[in-house]
Design an enzyme around this catalytic site. Structure first.
Site, mmCIF file in Angstrom:
data_model
loop_
_atom_site.group_PDB
_atom_site.id
_atom_site.type_symbol
_atom_site.label_atom_id
_atom_site.label_comp_id
_atom_site.label_asym_id
_atom_site.label_seq_id
_atom_site.Cartn_x
_atom_site.Cartn_y
_atom_site.Cartn_z
ATOM 1 N N GLY A 111 6.166 10.451 7.427
ATOM 2 C CA GLY A 111 7.145 9.825 8.302
ATOM 3 C C GLY A 111 8.096 8.917 7.553
ATOM 4 O O GLY A 111 8.932 8.253 8.164
ATOM 5 N N ARG B 152 -9.450 -0.118 2.205
ATOM 6 C CA ARG B 152 -8.758 -0.112 0.918
ATOM 7 C C ARG B 152 -7.662 -1.189 0.876
ATOM 8 O O ARG B 152 -7.614 -1.997 -0.052
ATOM 9 C CB ARG B 152 -8.122 1.262 0.644
ATOM 10 N N ILE B 153 -6.762 -1.195 1.851
ATOM 11 C CA ILE B 153 -5.662 -2.154 1.845
ATOM 12 C C ILE B 153 -6.172 -3.548 2.163
ATOM 13 O O ILE B 153 -5.767 -4.532 1.530
ATOM 14 C CB ILE B 153 -4.566 -1.740 2.852
ATOM 15 N N ARG C 114 -0.494 16.152 -0.680
ATOM 16 C CA ARG C 114 -1.606 15.336 -1.156
ATOM 17 C C ARG C 114 -2.267 16.070 -2.331
ATOM 18 O O ARG C 114 -2.522 17.277 -2.248
ATOM 19 C CB ARG C 114 -2.633 15.119 -0.037
ATOM 20 N N CYS D 53 3.515 2.927 2.584
ATOM 21 C CA CYS D 53 3.670 2.767 1.132
ATOM 22 C C CYS D 53 4.839 3.591 0.620
ATOM 23 O O CYS D 53 5.599 3.146 -0.250
ATOM 24 C CB CYS D 53 2.370 3.163 0.423
ATOM 25 N N THR D 54 5.011 4.795 1.163
ATOM 26 C CA THR D 54 6.096 5.665 0.699
ATOM 27 C C THR D 54 7.452 5.127 1.136
ATOM 28 O O THR D 54 8.424 5.170 0.372
ATOM 29 C CB THR D 54 5.891 7.096 1.211
ATOM 30 N N THR E 234 -0.180 -3.019 8.714
ATOM 31 C CA THR E 234 -0.039 -2.345 7.414
ATOM 32 C C THR E 234 0.014 -0.838 7.603
ATOM 33 O O THR E 234 -0.712 -0.076 6.962
ATOM 34 C CB THR E 234 -1.181 -2.734 6.458
#
Length: 481
Positions: A348, A138-139, A370, A289-290, A258
């Site tokens: 995390g 995906r990334i 989620r 991402c978070t 990543t």
């Protein structure tokens, strides 16, 4: 003539102006490596309607719509300048020109505002920097799209190769198809062809070698003419310095992960601590991402109000790590069906804040749920501030940060009353402040931060890679410090 006729005539006039902007924007990008922005949003390779929509969106953050009739003169003024590689925000040029009372012409004002990118001050385009993607999920595919999009004049980052494990018959065709079509992010903007004999994907003229290997030790990058490359590891298989060092082979100069790095691997959130990267650092992480979503607004709030403590609750889209249907999974709960359940899990991101913001002494806790959506998440950031304030003051401050501060590429701002998660698919910001949901009571503030956990994060990764490669071009007008 009726009001409807007036409105339609006005629209057609604006369409014509936007159409005239496209070749100017394209030529600046191809020939001078100049990216034209509008309030931090790129106008390169955009359609007439996209350009008009981007101008209209300015009312969400600036309070009023921006017209192409206002920005076109600044774009035209740029063509007369001896520009070097840079990013130039014509929305900011128009806004700052309105508040300037010196009586300068548009041409004079523009020349002054972008002086750092012209004449003797301009950067000279280099030979470019090779990039290798290790992993193409995906990334990896979104980072590939961004690298191809940003190829520009060819003097920046060059995607040279992708390293994957062999997938059997028609592997190359299937991987190219996944790059071409994406169920969430839509069609690739351009053309893609494959040459199976040479194991190469051609995307918008970029020749990308697909290398098959099960381990970094199996790859000789110099055999493909790759040198001093930045390797982006999208697998997450190795997260500490020892594991990631396996990539440092002839042809590879730096490794960017990543995923959150472990041990002494620097976790970098662009816009916050990217300037702490040591020139000789060969291994670094772009965190999660978070973490990228919460650290910029957390820094902004701490800078203005002080943060005594905080808690982040992320409502996160499901990921490929979860199961479609109930099945065994080594982690608790993640074995349960992702499309059918809300799944409590750990994050995390809160603990990672300390790596990106070491000066922030406030304790930050976090948890995650989620949920059954494929992309776009929301972080609910609850803060105890160092002083009392009001909702109006906080929103005015964050709107200003999103427009004029060094964090304007990381923090976006929306006042849309009906905004929902799918509205933020494709956002290039690390997070978007939802003004309507913001809560403030004395020294307590709760921020609702949307983020495209795939694309927005991929944009942050590219910014870090640009920085360490030396092709992170300056933006004009320069943001307020």
């Amino acid at each position: 003539m009726t009001v409807n006729d007036d409105s339609f005539t006005n629209w057609k006039n604006r369409e014509e102006i936007a159409e005239s902007m496209i070749p100017i924007i394209g030529k600046l990008h191809r020939e001078r490596d100049v990216t034209v922005l509008l309030h931090s949003r790129s106008l390169v390779n955009k359609s007439v309607v996209s350009i008009l929509k981007t101008h209209r969106f300015a009312r969400q953050i600036a309070g009023e719509e921006l017209s192409v009739t206002e920005t076109l003169p600044f774009l035209q003024a740029l063509t007369a300048l001896d520009l070097g590689p840079s990013q130039i925000d014509i929305g900011m040029l128009a806004a700052t020109y309105k508040s300037d009372d010196r009586g300068l012409s548009v041409a004079e004002f523009t020349a002054e505002a972008v002086a750092g990118a012209t004449g003797a001050n301009k950067l000279e385009g280099g030979a470019g920097r090779d990039v290798v993607l290790y992993g193409f999920g995906r990334i990896g595919r979104l980072v590939a799209r961004l690298l191809i999009e940003k190829a520009g004049s060819g003097n920046g980052l060059r995607l040279r190769a992708i390293v994957v494990r062999g997938g059997g018959e028609a592997d190359l065709v299937k991987r190219a198809s996944l790059l071409r079509r994406d169920s969430i992010h839509g069609q690739f903007q351009g053309t893609i062809t494959v040459d199976e004999e040479s194991s190469t994907i051609f995307a918008n003229g970029n020749a990308i070698k697909v290398i098959y290997a099960n381990d970094p030790s199996e790859v000789d990058y110099t055999a493909y003419g790759i040198k001093d490359a930045i390797l982006i590891d999208n697998t997450g298989k190795w997260r500490d310095r020892e594991g990631l060092s396996k990539h440092l082979r002839p042809g590879i100069d730096k490794v960017v992960l990543t995923a959150p790095g472990k041990g002494d691997v620097p976790n970098i959130v662009h816009g916050v601590n990217h300037d702490t990267i040591k020139p000789d650092e060969q291994i670094l992480s772009c965190a999660s991402c978070t973490t990228n979503a919460i650290v910029p607004p957390l820094k902004a709030m701490d800078d203005e109000y002080g943060v005594l403590r905080g808690h982040v609750e992320t409502v996160h889209s499901f990921t490929n790590d979860q199961n479609l249907l109930d099945n065994y999974h080594k982690a608790d709960r993640r074995g349960r069906s992702a499309p059918l359940n809300m799944v409590i899990t750990e994050t995390g991101a809160a603990s990672a804040v300390a790596k990106a913001l070491p000066d922030l002494k406030a304790p930050i806790t976090g948890s995650s749920i989620r949920v059954p959506v494929p992309d776009v998440s929301i972080a609910i950031l609850s803060l105890r501030l160092g002083r009392e304030t009001s909702r109006e003051e906080v929103l005015d401050y964050l709107r200003e940060v999103s427009l004029h501060s060094p964090l304007k590429r990381q923090i976006d701002f929306t006042t849309a009353p009906d905004a929902v998660s799918m509205d933020f698919v494709g956002s290039r910001h690390a997070s978007i402040v939802d003004a309507g949901a913001t809560k403030v009571d004395g020294d307590n503030a709760i921020l609702y931060l949307w983020y495209d956990n795939e694309f927005g994060y991929s944009c942050q990764v590219i910014r870090v890679v640009q920085h360490v490669s030396g092709v992170e071009y300056p933006t004009y007008p320069a943001p307020a410090v």
